[in-house]
Design an enzyme around this catalytic site. Structure first.
Site, mmCIF file in Angstrom:
data_model
loop_
_atom_site.group_PDB
_atom_site.id
_atom_site.type_symbol
_atom_site.label_atom_id
_atom_site.label_comp_id
_atom_site.label_asym_id
_atom_site.label_seq_id
_atom_site.Cartn_x
_atom_site.Cartn_y
_atom_site.Cartn_z
ATOM 1 N N THR A 44 0.816 -1.218 0.000
ATOM 2 C CA THR A 44 0.000 0.000 0.000
ATOM 3 C C THR A 44 0.850 1.269 0.000
ATOM 4 O O THR A 44 0.349 2.351 -0.296
ATOM 5 C CB THR A 44 -0.908 0.054 1.253
ATOM 6 O OG1 THR A 44 -0.066 0.052 2.416
ATOM 7 C CG2 THR A 44 -1.846 -1.128 1.297
ATOM 8 N N CYS A 52 -2.110 0.738 15.156
ATOM 9 C CA CYS A 52 -3.124 1.136 14.174
ATOM 10 C C CYS A 52 -4.243 0.096 14.084
ATOM 11 O O CYS A 52 -4.009 -1.113 14.137
ATOM 12 C CB CYS A 52 -2.492 1.309 12.794
ATOM 13 S SG CYS A 52 -3.669 1.932 11.567
ATOM 14 N N ARG A 55 -6.427 -3.200 9.087
ATOM 15 C CA ARG A 55 -6.275 -4.638 8.936
ATOM 16 C C ARG A 55 -4.793 -5.019 8.966
ATOM 17 O O ARG A 55 -3.964 -4.322 8.413
ATOM 18 C CB ARG A 55 -6.908 -5.058 7.600
ATOM 19 C CG ARG A 55 -7.239 -6.520 7.461
ATOM 20 C CD ARG A 55 -8.225 -6.704 6.304
ATOM 21 N NE ARG A 55 -7.671 -6.261 5.027
ATOM 22 C CZ ARG A 55 -6.891 -7.036 4.242
ATOM 23 N NH1 ARG A 55 -6.604 -8.265 4.597
ATOM 24 N NH2 ARG A 55 -6.429 -6.573 3.104
ATOM 25 N N ARG A 77 4.173 6.762 2.903
ATOM 26 C CA ARG A 77 3.471 7.945 3.383
ATOM 27 C C ARG A 77 2.667 7.587 4.635
ATOM 28 O O ARG A 77 2.265 6.430 4.820
ATOM 29 C CB ARG A 77 2.580 8.533 2.295
ATOM 30 C CG ARG A 77 1.604 7.571 1.725
ATOM 31 C CD ARG A 77 0.810 8.177 0.566
ATOM 32 N NE ARG A 77 -0.337 7.312 0.294
ATOM 33 C CZ ARG A 77 -0.236 6.148 -0.345
ATOM 34 N NH1 ARG A 77 0.928 5.718 -0.784
ATOM 35 N NH2 ARG A 77 -1.306 5.392 -0.531
ATOM 36 N N CYS A 79 -0.029 6.929 7.445
ATOM 37 C CA CYS A 79 -1.417 6.459 7.490
ATOM 38 C C CYS A 79 -2.312 7.568 8.020
ATOM 39 O O CYS A 79 -1.965 8.265 8.969
ATOM 40 C CB CYS A 79 -1.482 5.241 8.409
ATOM 41 S SG CYS A 79 -3.157 4.712 8.799
HETATM 42 ZN ZN LIG Z 1 -2.302 3.294 10.389
#
Ligand SMILES: [Zn+2]
Length: 362
Positions: A44, A52, A55, A77, A79
């Protein structure tokens, strides 16, 4: 006062142990809120705090980072959900507090109150993010390495980079704080510098050399101006005229006009006596890698060095360059291609660039 002892330097080298990815992965799997590292997900391009709520990624797609800067430097980058960047703000408060009060003893408990964290956590987080403990950071301010930069009113981040810290310069921690023994101290005190000045198509050129190599190359409108620049830079050094250096001037001029390439030899640094902080040396090295006939912006240079956030520190290191022409700080231009400033005059910068461009188009 202020020199770091060997044992203190050794202590600095021990900062930031590598992350144990076995343990780290377990902490990610458990969404451990006390874990102070970050993980990036290669599929991602996003990096997260271990806590966090997103998932869990596949283990094979995860990379671990000690700091936000490292994650960003690797191209990830932040989250938007766990906001890993926001987590650094208590540390900023701590850092600024230390900068305001560096002259007195600052108990860890006091820093803890400011950050709203336990003293132990402050200590650990600070060290993890800054590469130095609060006490080490304070000591470096006292030693003057950072303070000198702060006095010039640059941002602390810049001063920090200049002093040799930096997200991707882990391997250099021992030399952090600008305490490299090779540094020109106190205006060149104890140094013997031979010099010679001669006229050239780019104005008067003066070169200065220690026994180790060329340490100064400056341009001036007149011979007196050129020689004054040397005295200003090294007021405490013993300066001696040496006509034998005339060859250096010829070589430098030739390098610009004819594109002779000893400037870009692999061993090119051998004839230079460059001294500065680790960060400055890295910037000067990066300058030498800009091909003749080309230019870079400060931010491009910072990116090429793997320090995308250090643009202003890069600009400052360029401005501190002592060996113009051969360490081609004139190849750095403004974002819009404008010539911006040059220590030895914008008009000379223009002429150097024009001459290089003409030479490289043969
Ligand atoms: Zn996160």
């Amino acid at each position: 006062m202020g020199r770091l002892r060997d044992d203190e330097i050794a202590m600095m080298k021990r900062t930031n142990p590598p992350i144990d990815s076995e343990i780290a992965w377990k902490q990610v799997a458990a969404r451990d809120g006390s874990a102070r590292f970050f993980y990036g997900v290669t599929t991602t391009g996003v990096f997260c705090r271990p806590s966090c709520a997103s998932r869990r990624p596949l283990r094979a797609n995860v990379r671990f980072f000690a700091t936000v800067d490292e994650a960003k430097a690797a191209g990830f980058r932040p989250c938007l959900r766990c906001r890993p960047i926001a987590s650094s703000s208590p540390l900023k408060l701590v850092r600024e507090h230390i900068e305001r009060n560096y002259e007195r003893a600052i108990p860890l408990a006091e820093l803890g109150r400011i950050a709203g964290l336990s003293p132990f956590t402050v200590q650990r987080l600070f060290k993890q993010t800054m590469g130095a403990s609060p006490l080490e950071y304070q000591r470096s301010l006292r030693a003057g390495a950072l303070r000198a930069s702060l006095k010039r009113k640059v941002s602390v981040t810049d001063a920090f980079y200049e002093a040799g810290f930096g997200s991707s310069s882990r391997g250099y921690d021992g030399a952090a704080l600008g305490m490299t023994p090779a540094r020109f101290a106190q205006g060149g005190k104890g140094e013997r510098i031979f010099f010679w000045a001669a006229a050239s198509p780019f104005g008067w050129v003066i070169v200065g050399a220690t026994e180790r190599g060329l340490c100064w190359l400056a341009l001036g409108g007149t011979k007196a101006e050129a020689e004054a620049s040397l005295r200003e830079e090294f007021p405490a050094a013993e300066l001696k005229r040496d006509p034998g250096l005339a060859g250096w001037i010829e070589a430098a001029v030739e390098a610009v006009q004819k594109g002779t390439s000893h400037n870009q030899d692999q061993d090119g640094t051998k004839f230079l006596d460059l001294r500065g902080t680790v960060f400055q040396l890295r910037v000067w090295q990066a300058l030498r890698q800009i091909p003749r006939g080309e230019t870079r912006t400060y931010s491009e240079l910072a990116r090429e060095m793997g320090e995308p956030k250090a643009t202003r520190a890069v600009a400052r290191a360029c401005a501190m360059n002592r060996v113009s022409v051969l360490v081609p700080c004139h190849r750095v231009v403004g974002k819009d291609g404008s010539l911006t400033g040059y220590r030895w005059g914008v008009e000379r910068k223009r002429r150097l660039l024009e001459a290089e461009k003409a030479a490289s188009s043969y």
